[in-house]
Design an enzyme around this catalytic site. Sequence first.
Site, PDB file in Angstrom:
ATOM      1  N   HIS A 321       0.855  -1.187   0.000  1.00 30.09           N
ATOM      2  CA  HIS A 321       0.000   0.000   0.000  1.00 30.09           C
ATOM      3  C   HIS A 321       0.884   1.229   0.000  1.00 30.09           C
ATOM      4  O   HIS A 321       1.952   1.220   0.616  1.00 30.09           O
ATOM      5  CB  HIS A 321      -0.894  -0.003   1.255  1.00 30.09           C
ATOM      6  CG  HIS A 321      -2.087   0.875   1.110  1.00 30.09           C
ATOM      7  ND1 HIS A 321      -2.034   2.224   1.377  1.00 30.09           N
ATOM      8  CD2 HIS A 321      -3.350   0.616   0.697  1.00 30.09           C
ATOM      9  CE1 HIS A 321      -3.227   2.735   1.146  1.00 30.09           C
ATOM     10  NE2 HIS A 321      -4.038   1.786   0.723  1.00 30.09           N
ATOM     11  N   ASP A 379      -8.014  -5.413   0.299  1.00 31.20           N
ATOM     12  CA  ASP A 379      -8.548  -6.193  -0.807  1.00 31.20           C
ATOM     13  C   ASP A 379      -8.216  -7.671  -0.709  1.00 31.20           C
ATOM     14  O   ASP A 379      -8.798  -8.482  -1.424  1.00 31.20           O
ATOM     15  CB  ASP A 379      -7.991  -5.663  -2.130  1.00 31.20           C
ATOM     16  CG  ASP A 379      -8.505  -4.271  -2.386  1.00 31.20           C
ATOM     17  OD1 ASP A 379      -9.717  -4.094  -2.294  1.00 31.20           O
ATOM     18  OD2 ASP A 379      -7.693  -3.374  -2.634  1.00 31.20           O
TER      19      ASP A 379
HETATM   20  N1  CMC Z   1       4.147  -7.468  -5.035  1.00 30.23           N
HETATM   21  C1  CMC Z   1       5.472  -7.443  -5.232  1.00 30.23           C
HETATM   22  N2  CMC Z   1       6.244  -6.358  -5.048  1.00 30.23           N
HETATM   23  C2  CMC Z   1       5.626  -5.239  -4.659  1.00 30.23           C
HETATM   24  C3  CMC Z   1       4.242  -5.177  -4.440  1.00 30.23           C
HETATM   25  C4  CMC Z   1       3.484  -6.347  -4.641  1.00 30.23           C
HETATM   26  N3  CMC Z   1       2.170  -6.344  -4.446  1.00 30.23           N
HETATM   27  N4  CMC Z   1       3.896  -3.924  -4.063  1.00 30.23           N
HETATM   28  C5  CMC Z   1       5.014  -3.213  -4.046  1.00 30.23           C
HETATM   29  N5  CMC Z   1       6.076  -3.992  -4.400  1.00 30.23           N
HETATM   30  C6  CMC Z   1       7.505  -3.624  -4.438  1.00 30.23           C
HETATM   31  C7  CMC Z   1       7.802  -2.743  -5.652  1.00 30.23           C
HETATM   32  O1  CMC Z   1       8.198  -3.536  -6.753  1.00 30.23           O
HETATM   33  C8  CMC Z   1       8.933  -1.895  -5.124  1.00 30.23           C
HETATM   34  O2  CMC Z   1      10.087  -2.674  -5.081  1.00 30.23           O
HETATM   35  P1  CMC Z   1      11.531  -1.968  -5.318  1.00 30.23           P
HETATM   36  O3  CMC Z   1      11.685  -0.969  -4.212  1.00 30.23           O
HETATM   37  O4  CMC Z   1      12.497  -3.109  -5.253  1.00 30.23           O
HETATM   38  O5  CMC Z   1      11.463  -1.342  -6.689  1.00 30.23           O
HETATM   39  C9  CMC Z   1       8.516  -1.633  -3.666  1.00 30.23           C
HETATM   40  O6  CMC Z   1       7.713  -2.768  -3.292  1.00 30.23           O
HETATM   41  C10 CMC Z   1       7.718  -0.366  -3.461  1.00 30.23           C
HETATM   42  O7  CMC Z   1       6.598  -0.407  -4.324  1.00 30.23           O
HETATM   43  P2  CMC Z   1       5.982   0.823  -5.090  1.00 30.23           P
HETATM   44  O8  CMC Z   1       5.380   0.358  -6.378  1.00 30.23           O
HETATM   45  O9  CMC Z   1       6.971   1.938  -5.145  1.00 30.23           O
HETATM   46  O10 CMC Z   1       4.833   1.231  -4.094  1.00 30.23           O
HETATM   47  P3  CMC Z   1       3.603   2.142  -4.407  1.00 30.23           P
HETATM   48  O11 CMC Z   1       3.289   2.879  -3.154  1.00 30.23           O
HETATM   49  O12 CMC Z   1       3.828   2.957  -5.646  1.00 30.23           O
HETATM   50  O13 CMC Z   1       2.447   1.072  -4.765  1.00 30.23           O
HETATM   51  C11 CMC Z   1       0.574  -0.328  -4.637  1.00 30.23           C
HETATM   52  C12 CMC Z   1       1.423   0.732  -3.926  1.00 30.23           C
HETATM   53  C13 CMC Z   1      -0.692  -0.607  -3.798  1.00 30.23           C
HETATM   54  C14 CMC Z   1       0.109   0.211  -6.012  1.00 30.23           C
HETATM   55  C15 CMC Z   1       1.428  -1.612  -4.817  1.00 30.23           C
HETATM   56  O14 CMC Z   1       1.847  -2.083  -3.560  1.00 30.23           O
HETATM   57  C16 CMC Z   1       0.692  -2.695  -5.594  1.00 30.23           C
HETATM   58  O15 CMC Z   1       0.697  -2.683  -6.834  1.00 30.23           O
HETATM   59  N6  CMC Z   1       0.024  -3.655  -4.862  1.00 30.23           N
HETATM   60  C17 CMC Z   1      -0.766  -4.656  -5.524  1.00 30.23           C
HETATM   61  C18 CMC Z   1      -2.106  -4.057  -5.927  1.00 30.23           C
HETATM   62  C19 CMC Z   1      -3.026  -3.874  -4.728  1.00 30.23           C
HETATM   63  O16 CMC Z   1      -3.180  -4.753  -3.896  1.00 30.23           O
HETATM   64  N7  CMC Z   1      -3.673  -2.663  -4.691  1.00 30.23           N
HETATM   65  C20 CMC Z   1      -4.656  -2.342  -3.660  1.00 30.23           C
HETATM   66  C21 CMC Z   1      -4.235  -1.216  -2.797  1.00 30.23           C
HETATM   67  S1  CMC Z   1      -5.269  -1.098  -1.366  1.00 30.23           S
HETATM   68  C22 CMC Z   1      -6.749  -0.507  -1.942  1.00 30.23           C
HETATM   69  C23 CMC Z   1      -6.819   0.971  -1.923  1.00 30.23           C
HETATM   70  O17 CMC Z   1      -6.646   1.598  -0.848  1.00 30.23           O
HETATM   71  O18 CMC Z   1      -7.076   1.517  -3.035  1.00 30.23           O
END
Ligand code: CMC
Length: 445
Positions: A321, A379
């Site tokens: 998240h 989720d």
């Molecule tokens: N699986 C594998 N790696 C992950 C995941 C995941 N679900 N989420 C983040 N990472 C890794 C990402 O690759 C990055 O690694 P590195 O630092 O080595 O490059 C690190 O963790 C930080 O991730 P980020 O993409 O910079 O984080 P973000 O804040 O931009 O993304 C997120 C947040 C929710 C979009 C992401 O965690 C994700 O895609 N999760 C899966 C989708 C999901 O479950 N979304 C629902 C969110 S909760 C509902 C809501 O409140 O809307």
Amino acid sequence: MARVIPPMTEISPTRKVSVVDGNADPAVKEEFGVLEGTLGPDVVDVRTLYGRTGYFTFDPSFMATASCQSKITFIDGDEGVLLYRGYGIDELAERSDFVEVAYLLLYGELPTADERREFEVAITNHTMVHEQLLYLFRGFRRDAHPMAIMVGVVGALSAFYHDSIDIDDPDARKIASFRLIAKMPTIAAMAYKYSVGQPFIYPRNDLNYAERFLHMMFAVPSEEYQISPVLARAIDRILILHADHEQNASTSTVRLAGSSGANPFACIAAGIACLWGPAHGGANEAVLNMLEDIGTADRIPEFITRAKDKQDPFRLMGFGHRVYKNYDPRATVLRETCHEVLDELGVQDEPLLEIAMELERIAVEDDYFVKRQLYPNVDFYSGIILRAMGIPSHLFTVVFALARTVGWVAQWNEMIEDPSQKIGRPRQLYTGYGPRKYTPIDQRS
Ligand code: CMC
């Protein structure tokens, strides 16, 4: 509904921070005020930065930018805390219900018994949709994604309810807010009924909000539908947990659309469009698809390896998240609700739940996820609950949208009533061509 929210006031800086431009000759030092909220990090007020220094700030995904002042919802992502108007989400999920939470989000206080009764009557009065809307539904293909229908139908409400689109009229804003909260379950259930070819079921106003939604979803004219109190309570909880989440992508979309003076129905339609994305509201549908793809617990390590592989676009859905760097408190509540629902439905061995539990166990101990503070989010469990209730996965985001409508409406009202409100207009770091001369087509290579 006599309650009136105190107006938003401009906060004054409590101290200053200096920004020194070492490239300037001589070095320039500018001081900026620091604004303090009640909870959470203080913010540097950079509104005059450009005028005083000629610089913009660069923060494309809003990693460190407060886009507004708000009194509605607070999240402490490190501690896993979520408060609506100061009340903990776990306590609200346990002791309150969705209608009361809607009142709280809109008006800032829990209602008295009279206020609650009056509010419930006001909402219930608006549960039906204009009969002409039925024809609009019939214009969609039967296999349309229900979120596509929601975007279209909710946007079209502004063409049906002309008397509540004057955003400068507080009464019109109130009626539009009630209409949106009241009609969303009706529209969501209609989107479902349309997709399965069953007749639309009109809202029954003798039922409560969650029961009414279940009834419109699952009743058919030819037989009696018994509403399970356990399932109604589970839906109510899901609605409470999804009702607001401060300045997330869809809420920011609603605020940005609203900042131009667009009518509330159009703004909420914009929020629904944003919520549809798999990184936001579409995630619970994606979780379920992922659990089905995994299929059996012995394949979990393979999927964990893929999630960690930077060459592979696969991510563990329902994990991670932007704000929570700890357990999502909503996931903790839903984990318990998930078991209650499966017990009620007599689902003893739900393989997807077993895979989910095992996946969670492995991931929270895995160095990759621990180091990046990736924990299960809301989720992760909501999809399993909704599926067990018979709600198809392509409708999950619709349920999220109907819950979040309350938050969107509360945030939209707060923005409109904020005297400092102006149209939102981000700036950019331009990296394209400098000025160049037009080349006639016969001279282009
Ligand atoms: N699986 C594998 N790696 C992950 C995941 C995941 N679900 N989420 C983040 N990472 C890794 C990402 O690759 C990055 O690694 P590195 O630092 O080595 O490059 C690190 O963790 C930080 O991730 P980020 O993409 O910079 O984080 P973000 O804040 O931009 O993304 C997120 C947040 C929710 C979009 C992401 O965690 C994700 O895609 N999760 C899966 C989708 C999901 O479950 N979304 C629902 C969110 S909760 C509902 C809501 O409140 O809307």
